[in-house]
Design an enzyme around this catalytic site. Structure first.
Site, PDB file in Angstrom:
ATOM      1  N   ASP A 119     -13.037 -10.927   7.006  1.00 23.43           N
ATOM      2  CA  ASP A 119     -13.126 -11.852   8.136  1.00 23.43           C
ATOM      3  C   ASP A 119     -14.581 -12.231   8.404  1.00 23.43           C
ATOM      4  O   ASP A 119     -15.518 -11.631   7.874  1.00 23.43           O
ATOM      5  CB  ASP A 119     -12.455 -11.268   9.379  1.00 23.43           C
ATOM      6  CG  ASP A 119     -13.101  -9.977   9.847  1.00 23.43           C
ATOM      7  OD1 ASP A 119     -14.306 -10.012  10.175  1.00 23.43           O
ATOM      8  OD2 ASP A 119     -12.412  -8.939   9.892  1.00 23.43           O
ATOM      9  N   ARG A 120     -14.755 -13.226   9.245  1.00 23.42           N
ATOM     10  CA  ARG A 120     -16.082 -13.808   9.455  1.00 23.42           C
ATOM     11  C   ARG A 120     -17.077 -12.784  10.001  1.00 23.42           C
ATOM     12  O   ARG A 120     -18.268 -12.827   9.675  1.00 23.42           O
ATOM     13  CB  ARG A 120     -15.965 -14.989  10.419  1.00 23.42           C
ATOM     14  CG  ARG A 120     -17.262 -15.763  10.625  1.00 23.42           C
ATOM     15  CD  ARG A 120     -16.988 -17.074  11.348  1.00 23.42           C
ATOM     16  NE  ARG A 120     -18.226 -17.812  11.585  1.00 23.42           N
ATOM     17  CZ  ARG A 120     -18.920 -17.747  12.718  1.00 23.42           C
ATOM     18  NH1 ARG A 120     -18.495 -16.974  13.722  1.00 23.42           N
ATOM     19  NH2 ARG A 120     -20.025 -18.445  12.859  1.00 23.42           N
TER      20      ARG A 120
END
Length: 335
Positions: A119-120
């Protein structure tokens, strides 16, 4: 509850197959969008037959693909290990204009697809490849590929919390279990680092598990995917995966012993006790008094360890003088 399989991107067909436009893009003929146009125009053949459906599946190495009569072959298999920094999305294009991991790769690697996601807000090891068969095997839970994370969490997780992570934590999409969970060290005021190993690949699984047991994640880094390790690779940099690592990708990983005991803190691996060795001759215990047995008294009555000579005892009486050759009372000597 039946566990869901890891989600697969639209451009990742079953193992050993590729969509025709993805095949052409990987071979360097054109971009995927332009490849779809070539297919729609009837310029692409599969095994001698014209194909106009972009989603047609082909099997690399078995099906013959040609464009305008020229055979198109895939290049060699490529595996890339990337150190994804925080703030980058794991996608080719981001609808919000945010930076993507493909901006960190050179032009000749833009056709690779990522194996799983980060994820970011997470960072660490991300694999990219054009080997769809091996990639899908690594992502499938039945193959049991382990992924190792370092998570900095709020508060000090107890031994019971670590045990819960291994035995299973209930999430909204089912039970999530860690292969092992271990406390490493304290990194800040009331912030502790954990080492968590997983075999599954649910979305934001590590973060959700630790949130469920009351220890939200401050920082999350993936340091190993199967046999491939992040090592000292700097943030934002990539390297080609070594041949030895590629060979081990196809082997089922060995199970690691769960580390949940608080006494194992600061230990990354169990420490084996070395085998006992026989003492050298100089190290063997001495005989006699040093070995626990009393030293026998001397014949003349001296005490063991005493100083000086022993006192003489009473004189023994001597018999009458004997002539030479006399053998004693029992016999006669020679005259």
């Amino acid at each position: 509850m039946q566990r869901k399989r890891p989600s697969r991107e639209p451009d990742q067909p079953p193992a050993g197959e590729l969509r025709l436009q993805a095949y052409l893009a990987r071979a360097g003929v054109a971009s995927r969008r332009h490849s779809e146009e070539l297919i729609a125009q009837g310029r692409v053949e599969v095994n001698g037959a014209v194909v106009t459906t972009p989603g047609t599946k082909v099997r690399p190495g078995r099906d013959r693909v040609a464009v305008d009569g020229r055979t198109v072959d895939l290049g060699k298999v490529v595996w890339i290990a990337l150190h994804k920094p925080k703030g980058y999305t794991t996608s080719r294009h981001d609808q919000y204009g945010r930076e993507t991991v493909y901006e960190l790769l050179p032009e000749n690697y833009q056709a690779l697809f990522h194996v799983g996601r980060l994820d970011r807000d997470s960072e660490g090891l991300l694999l990219l490849t054009n080997d769809g068969e091996t990639a899908n095997r690594l992502l499938h839970p039945s193959f049991g590929t382990t992924k190792e994370y370092l998570a900095d969490v709020e508060g000090k997780p107890s031994t019971e919390v670590l045990r819960r992570l291994v035995e299973g934590v209930e999430l909204e999409d089912g039970t999530a279990r860690a292969e092992s969970a271990q406390r490493v060290r304290q990194v800040d005021l009331d912030v502790f680092r954990l080492r968590v190993v997983l075999r599954e690949g649910k979305k934001r699984e590590v973060r959700r598990m630790l949130e469920a047991v009351g220890h939200p994640v401050r920082r999350l880094l993936r340091q190993r995917f199967g046999p491939v390790e992040l090592g000292e690779l700097p943030k934002g940099k990539w390297r080609v995966v070594l041949p030895a690592e590629l060979n081990r990708l196809t082997r089922p990983p060995r199970a690691r012993k769960p580390a949940t005991d608080e006494h194992e803190e600061e230990r990354a691996e169990p420490v084996e006790k070395p085998p006992a060795r026989r003492p050298r001759p100089a190290q063997r215990p001495p005989r006699g008094e040093a070995a626990g047995r009393p030293k026998p008294a001397s014949r003349n009555g001296a005490k063991p360890g005493g100083k000086g000579r022993a006192k003489p005892g009473p004189a023994r009486e001597r018999g009458p003088e004997r002539e030479p050759g006399h053998a004693g009372p029992a016999g006669q000597g020679r005259p």
